[in-house]
Design a protein around this motif. Structure first.
Motif, PDB file in Angstrom:
ATOM      1  N   GLN A  67       5.502  57.709  15.736  1.00  0.00           N
ATOM      2  CA  GLN A  67       6.244  56.869  16.666  1.00  0.00           C
ATOM      3  C   GLN A  67       5.372  56.552  17.862  1.00  0.00           C
ATOM      4  O   GLN A  67       4.548  57.363  18.288  1.00  0.00           O
ATOM      5  CB  GLN A  67       7.509  57.610  17.126  1.00  0.00           C
ATOM      6  N   GLU A  86      13.842  57.322  17.104  1.00  0.00           N
ATOM      7  CA  GLU A  86      13.145  56.928  15.884  1.00  0.00           C
ATOM      8  C   GLU A  86      13.687  55.641  15.272  1.00  0.00           C
ATOM      9  O   GLU A  86      13.046  55.033  14.408  1.00  0.00           O
ATOM     10  CB  GLU A  86      13.211  58.067  14.850  1.00  0.00           C
ATOM     11  N   PRO A 144       9.745  48.914  16.013  1.00  0.00           N
ATOM     12  CA  PRO A 144       8.395  49.343  16.414  1.00  0.00           C
ATOM     13  C   PRO A 144       7.765  48.447  17.480  1.00  0.00           C
ATOM     14  O   PRO A 144       8.043  47.247  17.569  1.00  0.00           O
ATOM     15  CB  PRO A 144       7.608  49.266  15.099  1.00  0.00           C
TER      16      PRO A 144
END
Length: 1014
Positions: A990, A997, A1001
């Motif tokens: 990460q 999580e 991204p």
């Protein structure tokens, strides 16, 4: 103009005669070229020999030739609008010089609240950055470019959704449990700046202490970010075109266990728990070889559904110029960006679920001088954005947003084992296994699409009238702004039928596909959702600025009225009065007083308005006569100090907490009519220095004590029938102004700027900031005396995490017997479990042993370091950014083994690994138990990180080549964002700026660009 040209030609002619007459006498001569920072020749520059009357001027090509008395002579170059420069000849026959602009850093005008001031006269704590450096960061969100560039500003990118990035901003850390977001101002009006095109921006300032933010009163406690957009200059039209092509990829992705490793780890857990292995040797071999994809698929769901690279394009065209009576700046920018997930068009209904966003930004800024005393300006700007995304969740409209929707997709990618199922049957139907209700392919490609169109238009009109006929230096100004925002979302969604494979696993040809679950292949439904908001803001002010000999005096009194309407909610209203007075004696002794008297509708009548004053003083030490001998070493030094009080009415989105609300006959909110805003008392002392003319060193120390913080009255009101148990929401507690938090720290900026000659220049800047808070009071009931720590908030930092200290693993049965009793935490301890320390000394491990672990998630240290180098036609820049005194709490689906295994789990404790002496970095795997997943020092990783935020290399074509196409400049460049990242995380699953999580991204970007100026 003709007279000036004739005079210049006469001087050049006389100089030529002088050369002819004197050039034969055997005297010492030197010659050279004088240019500006853009390498343009400067005609008419006065060149003289220091200490004599000998002098010449440069010719029309910027060249000169002068007689010197000896080889150690010092030449003085002076020209209107540029800094005077002295150069020692040192025996050289050629001396070329680059003159710097006459407006030095100290003469620059910097933006402050509701105005501008000369930098040398500023006694507030603020930092400014020009847009030039922001353009070096190839990001779709302007906020990303600020990370590490301004001391005291913490920027954390939480999500990278195209067109919907999520950013957190903190100025000087945290000091409240309520809303900490800084106030954002664009051209004097509260507006979000993150969607601006970098080419629109002139500079960005952050206001940090009370002297800088008191004028914002009830909204100034969290600091202010001020964005100033570009304006035209009285010059011929200049056209600037920039085109960029970028490729983006996720900085980091989880590494889930392969199909073979998943099967092995599942069997390992089975054996540890005394069960028969789930997977036979035959199945393990099929997963290892990958030779039966029908019944034993070997997938990599992360790689199968995440692109290696996603494209991004940016184009900007802007034009500026004007005359003394009217100046203009206009720009249009286009951005196109795709998401990272792989999608497929669904031909049956002809729709595209691909995540992508396109945005057009536009701006026109006009400055008009109507007559000698009356001027006006008009700013019109906005953007139009079109965004497309998959629906993902079809049965709950609360997931029709990026944060919630993509979290479900990411959850499925993480929780689906890589031996689970293939995507489609031979007939193109969606596959699943083990009765999974959501599968990555289906929710990404077969749930429909949502198309969101967002439009914003902003307009600001200002008029300023000089009132010198009343008294010199007096003026009046009125600025009115109107913003309109709308969002329209079309949602076309459907459900899908899922199938699973059946047959003899040893015979792939026997496979058939049966429907499973309750889903059906439905048609596309259609829904429309709209939201809108508008803003009206008006400022009316009287300004005064006048010089009496050595005395400089300025004053401001301003009335402000602000209203924002969001959908059908009650309007958000602010009203206030602002005042400022400054005094300077001989540019040496400085004083300033500011106040904001404003109010918020958040509070009950009688508590709406507040007075927020600030006081600051400064001493320009370098202007003192006793410092004259140090001028060559300490060219500038200023000491400043400030104190003031500012407020915060941001209650995490809650409104009207003073009202008591009822749901039918039951109380749903207990109001408190005495509620007020938070009060922040801020102290600041700073020193600014310039050393040897080229070095700069600035240091600030600050202390803030924030009281009146709105908190639940937990420690004052009992629960139960006679307390809060009687309200409809169980445990609801009224809010009170009682919280107290202190915050203190320091900021440091060091810089070096030098032009060695016309071909070589270097600029470097390093900044660091530290802030640490402490909760003084939070209405918290002390825990019993047998707790290792009797409070969870009071006396600790905001966001302080509590957990158990780990002493290692249980490696033998004897260790379990000899260790403290951990049964209060869950099942009986087993081999490979974590050992927790007894912190309160009672011989039992329980919640009483929890202690502070690590640091909060928001870093206490932030720092940045940048360098810019120009050599002839080449330029290079690099920016490093990082954070320290920060912890990362590792947890969730990309860490724990509850639903899937990752590659870290291959190093989990097992009897075989322990007996073989193999490396063990993870406790015993046990998906059915959380005994090893409790908050503990094992899961709190060092969250410090250092990253190469951006780097750029550019080349500007020689001018003679550019002129062939009629351009004044052509530059090619390549740059990148988030290129390298270094940290101490045990696993790199990460991005270090993210804490959850299931967040979209963050991107790494590689970019190529072309800039052409005409």
């Amino acid at each position: 103009m003709k007279a000036k040209l004739i005079t210049l030609l006469m001087m050049v002619a006389l100089q030529s005669v002088y050369f002819q007459v004197m050039g034969q006498n055997g005297q010492l001569w030197t010659s050279g070229l004088v240019v500006d920072r853009q390498n343009e020749p400067l005609p008419g520059v006065a060149v003289s020999v220091k200490g004599s009357k000998q002098g010449v001027v440069t010719d029309i090509d910027g060249k000169y030739r002068i007689n010197i008395p000896n080889k150690n002579a010092v030449l003085v170059f002076s020209f209107v609008g540029f800094q005077t420069q002295e150069v020692k000849v040192g025996g050289q026959t050629t001396v070329n010089v680059v003159l710097q602009d006459g407006v030095t850093q100290l003469d620059e005008m910097v933006v402050v609240g509701y105005g501008q001031q000369k930098k040398e006269s500023v006694v507030a704590a603020l930092s400014t950055i020009s847009a030039t450096t922001l353009k070096q960061t190839p990001a779709s969100n302007l906020g990303v470019a600020l990370a590490g560039r301004l001391p005291g500003l913490t920027v954390l990118q939480r999500s990278g959704v195209p067109g919907g990035e999520n950013m957190d901003f903190y100025i000087r850390g945290r000091s409240t449990i309520n809303g900490q977001k800084p106030l954002m101002i664009v051209d004097g009006v509260e507006r979000n700046f993150t969607a601006l095109d970098p080419h629109e921006v002139e500079n960005i300032s952050i206001l940090k202490d009370a002297s800088a933010t008191a004028v914002y009163g009830v909204r100034g406690a969290n600091g202010v970010i001020i964005v100033t957009t570009r304006r035209g200059k009285a010059d011929k039209p200049k056209i600037d075109v920039t085109m960029e092509q970028a490729w983006q990829q996720a900085t980091r992705l989880p590494e889930m266990a392969s199909a073979y490793d998943y099967a092995k780890l599942t069997n390992q857990v089975d054996l540890q728990n005394g069960r028969k292995p789930t997977y036979s040797d035959y199945a393990l071999e099929r997963y290892r070889l990958g030779d039966n994809q029908t019944f034993f698929p070997t997938r990599n769901f992360i790689k199968d559904f995440v692109k290696d690279y996603s494209p991004m394009q940016r184009v900007n065209v802007n034009v500026s110029g004007g005359t003394e009576k009217m100046r203009y700046f206009a720009t249009v920018g286009y951005l196109y960006q795709e998401g990272i997930f792989k999608t497929e068009k669904f031909k049956e209904y002809d729709y595209d679920p691909q995540s992508k966003a396109s945005r057009v930004n536009f701006r026109s800024n006009f400055d008009i001088k109507l007559n000698k005393s009356l001027s006006m300006f008009l700013n019109i700007s906005g953007y139009m954005q079109k965004k497309n995304d998959p629906v993902i969740v079809t049965n709950d409209n609360s997931y029709l947003n990026d944060l919630a929707g993509y979290s479900v997709l990411l959850s499925n990618l993480l929780s689906t084992p890589n031996n689970s199922h293939n995507d489609l049957t031979p007939d193109g139907e969606v596959m699943t296994s083990h009765q999974r209700s959501n599968v990555p392919y289906g929710i990404l490609n077969r749930t429909g699409f949502r198309n969101t169109q967002t439009n914003q238009v902003t307009a600001t009109l200002g008029v300023e009238q000089k009132l010198d006929f009343i008294t010199p230096g007096l003026s009046a100004k009125v600025v009115a702004s109107y913003d309109a925002y709308s969002s329209n979302q079309q949602v076309r969604k459907r459900t899908f039928q899922m199938f699973q494979v059946v047959g003899d696993p040893t015979k792939p040809e026997s496979a058939t596909y049966e429907p499973t679950g309750a889903g059906v292949n439905s048609t596309l439904s259609d829904a429309q959702y709209q939201s809108f908001s508008n803003l009206f803001n008006i400022d009316a002010s009287l300004n005064y600025a006048r010089t009496f000999g050595k005395h400089d005096v300025t004053g401001l009194i301003l009335f402000n009225r602000y209203q924002r309407i969001i959908n059908i909610d009650l309007p958000y209203n602010y009203i206030g009065l602002v005042g400022r007075g400054t005094y300077s004696y001989a540019h040496k002794y400085l004083a300033e007083i500011n106040f904001g008297y404003n109010g918020s509708e958040q509070f009950a009548p009688g508590h709406k308005m507040g007075f927020f004053p600030s006081f600051s003083v400064g001493w320009v030490l370098s202007e003192e006569s006793f410092m004259e001998n140090l001028k060559d070493y300490l060219s500038y030094a200023k000491i400043r100090a400030s104190y003031g009080q500012v407020g915060n009415d941001n209650m995490n989105g809650a409104r009207f907490a003073f009202l008591t609300l009822w749901n039918n006959s039951v109380e749903s909110q207990i109001g408190n009519r005495n509620l007020e805003w938070e009060k922040s008392n801020k102290y600041n002392i700073g020193i600014e220095t310039r050393l040897f003319n080229d070095f700069g060193l600035d240091v600030d120390l600050f202390y803030e004590k924030r009281n009146n913080i709105l908190i639940p009255a937990t420690g004052l009101i009992p629960s139960g029938v006679f307390g809060t148990g009687g309200v409809s929401v169980s445990g609801m507690i009224p809010k009170i102004n009682a919280g107290v938090i202190e915050n203190k720290g320091m900021e440091l900026t060091a810089s070096y700027q030098k032009s060695f000659n016309k071909d070589f220049r270097i600029d470097t800047r390093v900044n660091a900031a530290f802030s640490r808070n402490k909760i003084i009071y939070m209405s918290e009931v002390d825990l019993p005396e047998d707790y290792a720590c009797r409070t969870r908030k009071t006396g600790y930092r905001l966001g302080e995490m509590f957990g158990y200290e780990v002493a290692g693993y249980f490696n033998t049965e004897q260790e379990i017997i000899d260790w403290y009793d951990q049964s209060a935490l869950g099942p009986k301890s087993k081999l490979g479990d974590l050992k927790y320390k007894d912190k309160n000394g009672d011989g039992i491990i329980s919640e009483k042993d929890m202690v502070p672990i690590g640091h909060p998630e928001v870093p206490e240290w932030t720092f940045g370091a940048g360098i810019n180098v120009q050599y002839k036609q080449f330029d290079f820049s690099m920016m490093w950014q990082g954070a320290a005194n920060r912890s990362y709490y590792m947890r969730g689906q990309n860490i724990f083994e509850n639903q899937n295994f990752n590659n870290w789990h291959k190093e989990a404790w097992s009897q075989e690994r322990y007996d073989a002496g193999e490396k063990i970095t993870y406790p015993r795997l046990d998906p059915g138990s959380n005994i090893n997943h409790l908050p503990s020092s094992f899961w709190f990783a060092n969250g410090n990180y250092l990253r190469l935020k951006n780097a750029e290399v550019g080349y500007t074509l020689p001018e003679k080549i550019s002129k062939r196409i009629g351009a004044s400049s052509i530059r090619f460049y390549i740059n990148g964002l988030n290129l390298l990242t270094f940290d101490s995380y045990p696993v790199k699953y990460q991005d270090p700026e993210q804490t959850f999580e299931l967040l979209y991204p963050v991107f790494k970007t590689y970019n190529v660009g072309l800039n052409i100026s005409f």
